[in-house]
Design a protein around this motif. Sequence first.
Motif, PDB file in Angstrom:
ATOM      1  N   GLY A  49       0.852  -1.183   0.000  1.00 44.20           N
ATOM      2  CA  GLY A  49       0.000   0.000   0.000  1.00 44.20           C
ATOM      3  C   GLY A  49       0.885   1.228   0.000  1.00 44.20           C
ATOM      4  N   PRO A  50       0.618   2.184   0.894  1.00 40.42           N
ATOM      5  CA  PRO A  50       1.461   3.390   0.938  1.00 40.42           C
ATOM      6  C   PRO A  50       2.673   3.249   1.862  1.00 40.42           C
ATOM      7  CG  PRO A  50      -0.406   3.667   2.370  1.00 40.42           C
ATOM      8  CD  PRO A  50      -0.586   2.330   1.691  1.00 40.42           C
ATOM      9  N   VAL A  51       2.834   2.080   2.496  1.00 39.80           N
ATOM     10  CA  VAL A  51       3.875   1.915   3.505  1.00 39.80           C
ATOM     11  C   VAL A  51       5.081   1.179   2.915  1.00 39.80           C
ATOM     12  CG1 VAL A  51       4.415   0.946   5.764  1.00 39.80           C
ATOM     13  CG2 VAL A  51       2.128   1.803   5.311  1.00 39.80           C
ATOM     14  N   PRO A  52       6.241   1.833   2.830  1.00 43.79           N
ATOM     15  CA  PRO A  52       7.440   1.123   2.394  1.00 43.79           C
ATOM     16  C   PRO A  52       7.944   0.218   3.518  1.00 43.79           C
ATOM     17  CG  PRO A  52       7.960   3.411   2.826  1.00 43.79           C
ATOM     18  CD  PRO A  52       6.479   3.249   3.028  1.00 43.79           C
ATOM     19  N   ILE A  53       8.420  -0.948   3.148  1.00 46.09           N
ATOM     20  CA  ILE A  53       8.879  -1.924   4.139  1.00 46.09           C
ATOM     21  C   ILE A  53      10.112  -2.617   3.576  1.00 46.09           C
ATOM     22  CG2 ILE A  53       7.345  -3.734   3.307  1.00 46.09           C
ATOM     23  CD1 ILE A  53       6.968  -4.555   6.246  1.00 46.09           C
ATOM     24  N   SER A  54      11.037  -2.984   4.446  1.00 50.23           N
ATOM     25  CA  SER A  54      12.253  -3.671   4.009  1.00 50.23           C
ATOM     26  C   SER A  54      12.156  -5.150   4.365  1.00 50.23           C
ATOM     27  CB  SER A  54      13.485  -3.041   4.660  1.00 50.23           C
ATOM     28  OG  SER A  54      13.468  -3.260   6.041  1.00 50.23           O
ATOM     29  N   VAL A  55      13.111  -5.922   3.871  1.00 49.99           N
ATOM     30  CA  VAL A  55      13.104  -7.370   4.108  1.00 49.99           C
ATOM     31  C   VAL A  55      13.223  -7.701   5.602  1.00 49.99           C
ATOM     32  CG1 VAL A  55      14.368  -9.510   3.666  1.00 49.99           C
ATOM     33  CG2 VAL A  55      13.885  -7.957   1.798  1.00 49.99           C
ATOM     34  N   PRO A  56      14.150  -7.099   6.374  1.00 47.76           N
ATOM     35  CA  PRO A  56      14.198  -7.429   7.801  1.00 47.76           C
ATOM     36  C   PRO A  56      12.915  -7.056   8.550  1.00 47.76           C
ATOM     37  CG  PRO A  56      16.208  -6.333   7.151  1.00 47.76           C
ATOM     38  CD  PRO A  56      15.273  -6.249   6.000  1.00 47.76           C
ATOM     39  N   GLU A  57      12.274  -5.974   8.139  1.00 48.00           N
ATOM     40  CA  GLU A  57      11.004  -5.609   8.775  1.00 48.00           C
ATOM     41  C   GLU A  57       9.938  -6.651   8.470  1.00 48.00           C
ATOM     42  OE1 GLU A  57      10.338  -1.757   7.164  1.00 48.00           O
ATOM     43  OE2 GLU A  57      11.743  -0.783   8.528  1.00 48.00           O
ATOM     44  N   ALA A  99       6.892  10.359  19.998  1.00 47.25           N
ATOM     45  CA  ALA A  99       5.607  10.908  19.549  1.00 47.25           C
ATOM     46  C   ALA A  99       5.614  12.431  19.623  1.00 47.25           C
ATOM     47  CB  ALA A  99       4.469  10.329  20.386  1.00 47.25           C
ATOM     48  N   ALA A 100       6.180  12.978  20.692  1.00 47.40           N
ATOM     49  CA  ALA A 100       6.261  14.437  20.816  1.00 47.40           C
ATOM     50  C   ALA A 100       7.140  15.030  19.721  1.00 47.40           C
ATOM     51  CB  ALA A 100       6.803  14.813  22.196  1.00 47.40           C
ATOM     52  N   GLY A 101       8.239  14.366  19.409  1.00 48.40           N
ATOM     53  CA  GLY A 101       9.118  14.848  18.348  1.00 48.40           C
ATOM     54  C   GLY A 101       8.445  14.825  16.981  1.00 48.40           C
ATOM     55  N   LEU A 103       5.166  14.960  16.403  1.00 46.41           N
ATOM     56  CA  LEU A 103       4.126  15.995  16.393  1.00 46.41           C
ATOM     57  C   LEU A 103       4.732  17.391  16.266  1.00 46.41           C
ATOM     58  CD1 LEU A 103       1.694  14.578  19.086  1.00 46.41           C
ATOM     59  CD2 LEU A 103       1.384  14.617  16.601  1.00 46.41           C
ATOM     60  N   ARG A 104       5.875  17.602  16.898  1.00 43.73           N
ATOM     61  CA  ARG A 104       6.507  18.913  16.875  1.00 43.73           C
ATOM     62  C   ARG A 104       7.125  19.218  15.508  1.00 43.73           C
ATOM     63  NH1 ARG A 104       7.339  23.788  17.316  1.00 43.73           N
ATOM     64  NH2 ARG A 104       9.120  24.630  18.382  1.00 43.73           N
ATOM     65  N   SER A 105       7.661  18.193  14.853  1.00 39.24           N
ATOM     66  CA  SER A 105       8.364  18.434  13.590  1.00 39.24           C
ATOM     67  C   SER A 105       7.419  18.756  12.445  1.00 39.24           C
ATOM     68  CB  SER A 105       9.205  17.218  13.215  1.00 39.24           C
ATOM     69  OG  SER A 105       8.380  16.158  12.768  1.00 39.24           O
ATOM     70  N   GLY A 106       6.258  18.150  12.440  1.00 38.63           N
ATOM     71  CA  GLY A 106       5.321  18.386  11.354  1.00 38.63           C
ATOM     72  C   GLY A 106       5.532  17.479  10.151  1.00 38.63           C
ATOM     73  N   ALA A 107       6.651  16.809  10.066  1.00 32.30           N
ATOM     74  CA  ALA A 107       6.921  15.862   8.974  1.00 32.30           C
ATOM     75  C   ALA A 107       6.425  14.491   9.417  1.00 32.30           C
ATOM     76  CB  ALA A 107       8.400  15.834   8.655  1.00 32.30           C
ATOM     77  N   TYR A 108       5.126  14.309   9.344  1.00 33.56           N
ATOM     78  CA  TYR A 108       4.512  13.119   9.927  1.00 33.56           C
ATOM     79  C   TYR A 108       4.916  11.831   9.206  1.00 33.56           C
ATOM     80  CZ  TYR A 108       1.674  16.676  12.132  1.00 33.56           C
ATOM     81  OH  TYR A 108       1.266  17.765  12.833  1.00 33.56           O
ATOM     82  N   ARG A 109       4.905  11.832   7.886  1.00 36.95           N
ATOM     83  CA  ARG A 109       5.231  10.603   7.144  1.00 36.95           C
ATOM     84  C   ARG A 109       6.684  10.190   7.395  1.00 36.95           C
ATOM     85  NH1 ARG A 109       3.354   7.653   2.416  1.00 36.95           N
ATOM     86  NH2 ARG A 109       5.155   6.776   1.367  1.00 36.95           N
ATOM     87  N   GLY A 111       8.573  11.095   9.952  1.00 36.93           N
ATOM     88  CA  GLY A 111       8.699  10.755  11.364  1.00 36.93           C
ATOM     89  C   GLY A 111       8.147   9.379  11.684  1.00 36.93           C
ATOM     90  N   LEU A 112       7.001   9.040  11.111  1.00 40.71           N
ATOM     91  CA  LEU A 112       6.436   7.708  11.348  1.00 40.71           C
ATOM     92  C   LEU A 112       7.290   6.622  10.704  1.00 40.71           C
ATOM     93  CD1 LEU A 112       2.632   8.447  10.959  1.00 40.71           C
ATOM     94  CD2 LEU A 112       3.887   7.932  13.054  1.00 40.71           C
ATOM     95  N   GLY A 113       7.911   6.925   9.556  1.00 38.86           N
ATOM     96  CA  GLY A 113       8.819   5.962   8.933  1.00 38.86           C
ATOM     97  C   GLY A 113      10.040   5.714   9.799  1.00 38.86           C
ATOM     98  N   ILE A 114      10.586   6.783  10.371  1.00 37.55           N
ATOM     99  CA  ILE A 114      11.728   6.634  11.271  1.00 37.55           C
ATOM    100  C   ILE A 114      11.317   5.870  12.521  1.00 37.55           C
ATOM    101  CG2 ILE A 114      13.273   7.937  12.802  1.00 37.55           C
ATOM    102  CD1 ILE A 114      13.406  10.046  10.557  1.00 37.55           C
ATOM    103  N   LEU A 115      10.140   6.181  13.055  1.00 36.37           N
ATOM    104  CA  LEU A 115       9.636   5.474  14.234  1.00 36.37           C
ATOM    105  C   LEU A 115       9.514   3.985  13.955  1.00 36.37           C
ATOM    106  CD1 LEU A 115       8.328   5.630  17.104  1.00 36.37           C
ATOM    107  CD2 LEU A 115       6.155   5.878  15.919  1.00 36.37           C
ATOM    108  N   LYS A 116       8.965   3.634  12.791  1.00 37.62           N
ATOM    109  CA  LYS A 116       8.788   2.219  12.441  1.00 37.62           C
ATOM    110  C   LYS A 116      10.130   1.527  12.240  1.00 37.62           C
ATOM    111  CE  LYS A 116       7.849   1.248   8.208  1.00 37.62           C
ATOM    112  NZ  LYS A 116       8.770   0.460   7.436  1.00 37.62           N
ATOM    113  N   SER A 117      11.000   2.113  11.445  1.00 43.23           N
ATOM    114  CA  SER A 117      12.229   1.432  11.041  1.00 43.23           C
ATOM    115  C   SER A 117      13.321   1.444  12.108  1.00 43.23           C
ATOM    116  CB  SER A 117      12.780   2.074   9.776  1.00 43.23           C
ATOM    117  OG  SER A 117      11.871   1.924   8.727  1.00 43.23           O
ATOM    118  N   TRP A 118      13.442   2.530  12.847  1.00 44.08           N
ATOM    119  CA  TRP A 118      14.556   2.654  13.781  1.00 44.08           C
ATOM    120  C   TRP A 118      14.196   2.275  15.212  1.00 44.08           C
ATOM    121  CZ3 TRP A 118      16.981   8.023  12.339  1.00 44.08           C
ATOM    122  CH2 TRP A 118      17.448   7.967  11.034  1.00 44.08           C
TER     123      TRP A 118
END
Length: 135
Positions: A49-57, A99-101, A103-109, A111-118
């Motif tokens: 869908g709209p979510v990029p995913i890697s092999v280890p994930e 989550a605060a970071g 929300l504060r940054s405004g780059a939601y996509r 930020g959520l990608g970094i949250l998921k992957s890292w």
Amino acid sequence: MILVQTMSGFLILALVAIGFAVLSWWRFAAAVGVALTLVPLWHVRFEIGPVPISVPEMLSLVLFARVLPWLAQRSTWILARQKLRALAWPVALLMVGLAAGILRSGAYRTGLGILKSWFLIPLLLQFLSCILVIL
């Protein structure tokens, strides 16, 4: 980064996922070892869908799906919860800060990608490794 966009690439990834699911069903410890060994393949990415995913994930999510029925047993969940209780507050504080970071940054996509992957996928792998050690 290698982005898989062809039908043959998706077929190969689907076969890898199915083979890995079978391995995780028969030999869970070996599957965790394979997942940790294949972490350098994070460059191979595809989209669900709209979510990029890697092999280890993908492999981590397959392992987690394998563990879910096992965790549903009450005795196993109680044992795991007792062993992992010391990590609850640090992980919760980390997630609140992330989550605060985001929300504060405004780059939601991004930020959520970094949250998921890292953070989420490595925490999930650590949780699975701890479960493997517990039992």
